[in-house]
Structures are given as C-alpha cells and as structure tokens.
Design an enzyme around this catalytic site. Structure first.
Site, PDB file in Angstrom:
ATOM      1  N   HIS A 138      -9.175   7.968  -7.437  1.00 18.12           N
ATOM      2  CA  HIS A 138      -8.271   7.099  -8.197  1.00 18.12           C
ATOM      3  C   HIS A 138      -8.537   7.210  -9.691  1.00 18.12           C
ATOM      4  O   HIS A 138      -7.607   7.127 -10.497  1.00 18.12           O
ATOM      5  CB  HIS A 138      -8.445   5.654  -7.734  1.00 18.12           C
ATOM      6  CG  HIS A 138      -7.475   4.698  -8.359  1.00 18.12           C
ATOM      7  ND1 HIS A 138      -6.128   4.721  -8.097  1.00 18.12           N
ATOM      8  CD2 HIS A 138      -7.675   3.684  -9.240  1.00 18.12           C
ATOM      9  CE1 HIS A 138      -5.525   3.774  -8.798  1.00 18.12           C
ATOM     10  NE2 HIS A 138      -6.431   3.125  -9.488  1.00 18.12           N
ATOM     11  N   LYS A 202       5.309  -1.079 -15.968  1.00 20.25           N
ATOM     12  CA  LYS A 202       5.051  -2.205 -15.070  1.00 20.25           C
ATOM     13  C   LYS A 202       3.999  -3.112 -15.673  1.00 20.25           C
ATOM     14  O   LYS A 202       3.216  -2.709 -16.539  1.00 20.25           O
ATOM     15  CB  LYS A 202       4.604  -1.718 -13.690  1.00 20.25           C
ATOM     16  CG  LYS A 202       3.212  -1.108 -13.658  1.00 20.25           C
ATOM     17  CD  LYS A 202       2.829  -0.698 -12.246  1.00 20.25           C
ATOM     18  CE  LYS A 202       1.398  -0.161 -12.196  1.00 20.25           C
ATOM     19  NZ  LYS A 202       1.003   0.286 -10.851  1.00 20.25           N
ATOM     20  N   ARG A 204       0.918  -6.050 -14.587  1.00 16.38           N
ATOM     21  CA  ARG A 204       0.065  -6.452 -13.468  1.00 16.38           C
ATOM     22  C   ARG A 204      -0.784  -7.645 -13.890  1.00 16.38           C
ATOM     23  O   ARG A 204      -1.327  -7.679 -14.995  1.00 16.38           O
ATOM     24  CB  ARG A 204      -0.840  -5.293 -13.046  1.00 16.38           C
ATOM     25  CG  ARG A 204      -1.712  -5.595 -11.828  1.00 16.38           C
ATOM     26  CD  ARG A 204      -2.637  -4.424 -11.511  1.00 16.38           C
ATOM     27  NE  ARG A 204      -1.909  -3.235 -11.139  1.00 16.38           N
ATOM     28  CZ  ARG A 204      -1.456  -2.983  -9.920  1.00 16.38           C
ATOM     29  NH1 ARG A 204      -1.646  -3.886  -8.948  1.00 16.38           N
ATOM     30  NH2 ARG A 204      -0.817  -1.879  -9.654  1.00 16.38           N
ATOM     31  N   ASP A 234      -0.837   1.386  -1.031  1.00 22.58           N
ATOM     32  CA  ASP A 234      -1.532   0.362  -0.269  1.00 22.58           C
ATOM     33  C   ASP A 234      -0.500  -0.552   0.395  1.00 22.58           C
ATOM     34  O   ASP A 234       0.012  -0.256   1.460  1.00 22.58           O
ATOM     35  CB  ASP A 234      -2.493  -0.403  -1.176  1.00 22.58           C
ATOM     36  CG  ASP A 234      -3.458  -1.290  -0.399  1.00 22.58           C
ATOM     37  OD1 ASP A 234      -3.316  -1.406   0.830  1.00 22.58           O
ATOM     38  OD2 ASP A 234      -4.360  -1.872  -1.022  1.00 22.58           O
ATOM     39  N   THR A 235      -0.144  -1.646  -0.229  1.00 25.05           N
ATOM     40  CA  THR A 235       0.848  -2.539   0.381  1.00 25.05           C
ATOM     41  C   THR A 235       2.282  -2.082   0.111  1.00 25.05           C
ATOM     42  O   THR A 235       3.223  -2.633   0.690  1.00 25.05           O
ATOM     43  CB  THR A 235       0.691  -3.971  -0.147  1.00 25.05           C
ATOM     44  OG1 THR A 235       0.896  -3.977  -1.570  1.00 25.05           O
ATOM     45  CG2 THR A 235      -0.694  -4.520   0.182  1.00 25.05           C
ATOM     46  N   THR A 238       4.362  -1.869  -5.340  1.00 21.16           N
ATOM     47  CA  THR A 238       4.617  -1.163  -6.603  1.00 21.16           C
ATOM     48  C   THR A 238       5.603  -0.018  -6.399  1.00 21.16           C
ATOM     49  O   THR A 238       6.556   0.159  -7.173  1.00 21.16           O
ATOM     50  CB  THR A 238       3.306  -0.627  -7.193  1.00 21.16           C
ATOM     51  OG1 THR A 238       2.450  -1.726  -7.512  1.00 21.16           O
ATOM     52  CG2 THR A 238       3.555   0.188  -8.454  1.00 21.16           C
TER      53      THR A 238
END
Length: 326
Positions: A138, A202, A204, A234-235, A238
């Site tokens: 990452h 974006k 956060r 992940d979820t 985004t």
C-alpha cells in the site's frame, strides 16, 4: 516431491498457513513441488499449534499466508510457523505475505497512534524471518520497516495484460481514485498506450474507518473508457463512489482494476450495483463464493509468486521480472 533440491546444500520447501491453502497449492504446482505437510490446529482457548511433519534443517523455507479476516489469527499463525522453522534449523526463512498485513497503518495520522505496519515487520524479524515477499504494498516505505531484503512484487503486468484485451486502448483514460496514487496511474497509462490521466478528488475523515467521499473528477473523462486503478478494495465504498462520479461526468464506461480483493461486507453488493462494466482483482486473498458477482474477474497471482520464489532460491534477480520497474 515436497521440495526442490540442488546439488550440495540447497533445498526449497514451501509452507502454507490455513488462510488460503488453494493459493499455496497453485504456487507449489507452478514450482512442481508439494506443500510441506504440517499439523496446525487451534486449542480450545484459541491458541494455535504448529508442527512440520518433515525435517526442514538447512532448508530455504518460504512461508505463505494470505492476510484476510480474521487477520490477527493468520498473522499469529505465520509468526508461529517462522519461529518453528527457526528452531528447526532452517537455513533461510522468507515470509510470503501476498497482501501485507496492516499495510494501511504505515504512519501516524494523529498523536498517540501506532505505526502498525512497522510493528508487523518487527514481529516477523524477531520470529526469525530473513526476508519478506509481498505484492503491491500500500505504501512503498513499508520496505524500509524490515531490516533485511524485501521483495516488492508488482501485479501490474498481470492486470494490464488483461485490461488491454478488454478495451480499445486509443480511448482509455486511466483514473486514480485519489491524488496520492497518480504515480501508479502514470505507469498504468504508459502500459496502456500513453493515454490521458484523471483522478478523483476525495475527502476522508481519519476518525471514521473505511469512509471517504468522492467529490469530483480532475481531468477529462467524457466519452472515454475509464480504467480506475487501486492497490486494494476493502468495503468498496470509495471505488463505488468514484465509479458513479466518473459516469456522471460522462465516462463511456468504467473498468476497475485492483491487486487485492479484500471485499469486506458490503463490498460485493456495492460493486455489483455501482455501474462498473468489470471489477478485476487477483487472488492474493481468498474470495468466498458468496462474495463473487457477475462483474467480478479474479486473475491468478500464483505464477508471479512462484517465479519470484524461484529467483530468490536461485539467488537470481527478482527485479528482472518487472523490467526494472520494481
């Protein structure tokens, strides 16, 4: 056979944790060996027991574990395997973590936070690991957290070769999901013919995990096929929001490509409904049948891992696998 032997001292063994045994089997098949037999089970209180069924004395051991949920269990299991190898006199131990655990916690965003990615590296080193191998970290600085060689593998050639077969490269805009990954998007664009770039602006809230808001697109995407690239999903919040913003800005269609398909709930539902033509990931992590959906394509990572393991075993060049780009 359970390992590769060379004349003299060298002996390769592949050990697998329980998180993703199918991947380990595919890597072993690529190497034309078998995964080392081992006994691994949980005690009633949750402690993990590990024992290898064959001698590993003098071996060049590669311990593969995919760090998916429950991630803390799999981290501990891999640490115990490394410790067992060290105590059994393995000559060299390489941790193969296709998706590096805690990689997103690579720095302090606020005071009184840990740097968890560094702690993971310290734990592997203290357990006895001599080397770490991972795919698409990452953050590249994680390589500096381990006091030893780190083989940072890139899934980009696998992903770009597939995407190139799915799009008209003359009408592609490569899109980064945020400003921080523009450099990766630039490399993607070069691989896909040098088309234009865009990114999604974006915001956060660091106090709320797995939540970001896609605000607007910076760059021209109207009438173009957008390839939205990231290291992990992940979820899916985004990515789903980014797809919707791109389509609202006039994109012809959107393909999403990412290395690690974590797909934590409710990712499958979000991604299947977001409007993307295709979601492409590799199998660095196991993807259960209930998390698969029509638009999902899963590409095999085992050939890349096997080639890198073979290069390390032969004291060759892992970098040569990526034409100097890794």
């Amino acid at each position: 056979m359970t390992g590769i032997h060379t004349q003299g001292e060298k002996h390769l063994v592949l050990i697998s944790g329980r998180a993703h045994p199918a991947l380990a089997k595919e890597v072993a098949d690529e190497l034309d060996i078998e995964v080392l037999p081992s006994t691994v089970y949980d005690f009633a209180n949750g402690e993990i027991y590990v024992r290898f069924s064959e001698s590993v004395r003098g071996a060049d051991a590669f311990v593969i574990q995919s760090h998916t949920s429950p991630i803390n269990t799999w981290v501990m299991e891999q640490l115990l395997m490394v410790d067992a190898l060290k105590r059994a006199s393995a000559k060299r131990i390489t941790v193969v973590a296709p998706c590096y655990p805690y990689a997103r916690q690579d720095k302090k965003h606020r005071g009184r936070e840990p740097i968890s990615a560094r702690l993971i590296a310290d734990l592997f080193m203290q357990a006895g690991a001599d080397r770490i191998m991972s795919v698409d970290l990452h953050a590249a600085q994680v390589q500096g957290f381990f006091d030893g060689p780190v083989d940072h593998l890139w899934a980009m050639p696998i992903l770009t070769d597939y995407v190139r077969s799915r799009v008209d490269t003359s009408n592609v805009t490569v899109v980064s999901p945020d400003a921080g990954r523009i450099r990766v998007a630039e490399m993607w664009a070069a691989k896909l013919g040098g088309g234009p770039l865009a990114f999604v602006h974006k915001t956060r809230d660091v106090t709320r995990p797995n939540q970001a808001v896609a605000n607007r697109v910076v760059g021209d995407v109207e009438g173009r096929t957008c390839v939205l690239v990231d290291d992990l999903i992940d979820t899916g919040g985004t990515i789903a929001e980014a797809v919707r913003v791109l389509l609202s800005e006039g994109a012809k269609d959107v393909i999403v490509a990412a290395t690690h398909g974590m797909l934590s709930d409710p990712a499958a539902q979000r991604l299947s409904e977001c409007g993307a033509r295709e979601i492409i990931v590799t199998d660095t992590l196991p993807i259960e049948p209930e998390k698969r959906f029509d638009q999902l394509t899963v590409l095999p990572i085992a050939p890349l891992l096997a080639r890198a393991i073979r290069e390390v075993f032969d004291d060759g060049s892992v970098t040569s696998l990526f034409d100097g780009n890794a």
